[in-house]
Design a protein around this motif. Structure first.
Motif, mmCIF file in Angstrom:
data_model
loop_
_atom_site.group_PDB
_atom_site.id
_atom_site.type_symbol
_atom_site.label_atom_id
_atom_site.label_comp_id
_atom_site.label_asym_id
_atom_site.label_seq_id
_atom_site.Cartn_x
_atom_site.Cartn_y
_atom_site.Cartn_z
ATOM 1 N N SER A 37 20.909 -105.377 -9.543
ATOM 2 C CA SER A 37 22.298 -105.698 -9.213
ATOM 3 C C SER A 37 22.817 -106.866 -10.050
ATOM 4 O O SER A 37 24.021 -106.981 -10.255
ATOM 5 C CB SER A 37 22.481 -105.923 -7.719
ATOM 6 N N ASP A 95 28.279 -99.920 -9.343
ATOM 7 C CA ASP A 95 27.542 -99.063 -8.404
ATOM 8 C C ASP A 95 26.158 -99.604 -8.089
ATOM 9 O O ASP A 95 25.403 -99.964 -8.996
ATOM 10 C CB ASP A 95 27.362 -97.667 -9.030
ATOM 11 N N HIS A 96 25.838 -99.650 -6.802
ATOM 12 C CA HIS A 96 24.494 -100.053 -6.379
ATOM 13 C C HIS A 96 24.259 -99.627 -4.935
ATOM 14 O O HIS A 96 25.206 -99.279 -4.210
ATOM 15 C CB HIS A 96 24.303 -101.573 -6.510
ATOM 16 N N GLU A 135 30.461 -94.106 -1.563
ATOM 17 C CA GLU A 135 30.254 -92.668 -1.738
ATOM 18 C C GLU A 135 29.274 -92.186 -0.683
ATOM 19 O O GLU A 135 28.238 -92.798 -0.477
ATOM 20 C CB GLU A 135 29.684 -92.379 -3.133
ATOM 21 N N VAL A 140 34.216 -89.710 -1.609
ATOM 22 C CA VAL A 140 34.374 -91.098 -2.051
ATOM 23 C C VAL A 140 35.462 -91.759 -1.214
ATOM 24 O O VAL A 140 36.540 -91.195 -1.043
ATOM 25 C CB VAL A 140 34.762 -91.113 -3.550
ATOM 26 N N LEU A 158 25.695 -95.416 -1.792
ATOM 27 C CA LEU A 158 26.044 -95.963 -3.107
ATOM 28 C C LEU A 158 27.457 -96.552 -2.980
ATOM 29 O O LEU A 158 28.341 -95.911 -2.424
ATOM 30 C CB LEU A 158 26.039 -94.827 -4.141
ATOM 31 N N HIS A 159 27.656 -97.768 -3.477
ATOM 32 C CA HIS A 159 28.990 -98.381 -3.360
ATOM 33 C C HIS A 159 29.241 -99.367 -4.487
ATOM 34 O O HIS A 159 28.314 -99.751 -5.211
ATOM 35 C CB HIS A 159 29.147 -99.046 -1.991
ATOM 36 N N ARG A 160 30.493 -99.756 -4.621
ATOM 37 C CA ARG A 160 30.882 -100.728 -5.654
ATOM 38 C C ARG A 160 32.143 -101.465 -5.210
ATOM 39 O O ARG A 160 32.821 -101.029 -4.270
ATOM 40 C CB ARG A 160 31.142 -100.024 -6.991
ATOM 41 N N GLN A 162 35.611 -102.478 -7.000
ATOM 42 C CA GLN A 162 36.414 -102.314 -8.223
ATOM 43 C C GLN A 162 36.835 -103.688 -8.747
ATOM 44 O O GLN A 162 37.001 -104.632 -7.964
ATOM 45 C CB GLN A 162 37.687 -101.511 -7.913
#
Ligand code: NI
Length: 227
Positions: A37, A95-96, A135, A140, A158-160, A162
């Motif tokens: 990360s 994404d992680h 996601e 999404v 999985l998420h991020r 922006q």
């Protein structure tokens, strides 16, 4: 299951908490990151053992215990001491998936992360970009909530975040080890709890069918809970 929990903190509580954390020194967000990360993460964080983080985190955990929707959905075993981050222009987090286990030596907390939570501490009008994107098997989801509201989602997602293009995004984030490890079982108990409460408002808590359904809820909880 993803769940929006509105009004975890009142506007006055958010203002008080912001005054407390904004005045404290912040550090590079990678102080708490794993190797993967660290490559994706660009933000600032409040040092987790700082006085401000410990006090503000305790206030959040206290507010969570008084929130019936959060308690019913998360069925918390342990709530990790909340952390705080801020994303200015150009900051984001690619994404992680969050680490499965978290250890907080200072407060002697050790958890398996079943659920991830973000509690928004500023309003969407204060920044551009900065959506939390999660996601899951249903697609999404983009999340940007009013100050004081919380989003709860499976920590396996999985998420991020922006990139923020203007203004500043301030939030608290943390994890929950649930009494019910499995997301599907936890979701079933949550739906059942809400349905029983709705029915009980019409029929009364002591109606025989409500007593039976409430017993069924507790017997499933007994079957599945891990203390
Ligand atoms: Ni994350």
């Amino acid at each position: 299951m993803m769940l929006h929990v509105p009004g975890v903190l009142t506007a006055a509580q958010v203002a008080e908490l912001r005054a407390q954390i904004d005045a404290a020194p912040w550090e590079d967000g990678n102080a708490t990151s794993g190797a993967q990360s660290a490559l994706a993460k660009f933000n600032r964080q409040l040092p987790e053992n700082s006085e401000a983080a410990v006090q503000a985190g305790a206030a959040i955990r206290e507010a969570l215990t008084r929130n019936p929707l959060f308690m019913s959905a998360a069925l918390p075993h342990t709530v990790y001491p909340p952390l705080f981050n801020r994303y200015g222009p150009g900051h984001g987090f690619g994404d992680h998936i969050d680490n499965a286990l978290r250890f907080q030596r200072h407060q002697n907390v050790r958890i398996r992360t079943d659920l991830s939570a973000t509690l928004f501490l500023c309003d969407p009008s204060e920044y551009e970009g900065g959506e939390l994107v999660v996601e899951d098997t249903y697609g999404v989801h983009e999340v940007k909530l009013p100050a004081g509201d919380l989003i709860l989602y499976p920590a396996s997602s999985l998420h991020r975040v922006q990139a923020v293009t203007a203004g500043e995004r301030v939030a608290s984030f943390f994890w929950i080890q649930s009494l019910i490890r499995d997301d599907a079982r936890r979701a079933l108990l949550f739906d059942m709890d809400l349905a029983i409460q709705t029915l009980a408002r019409g029929a009364g808590q002591d109606a025989p069918a409500i007593v039976s359904l409430t017993g069924g809820y507790h017997n499933l909880l007994r079957m599945w809970a891990e203390l």
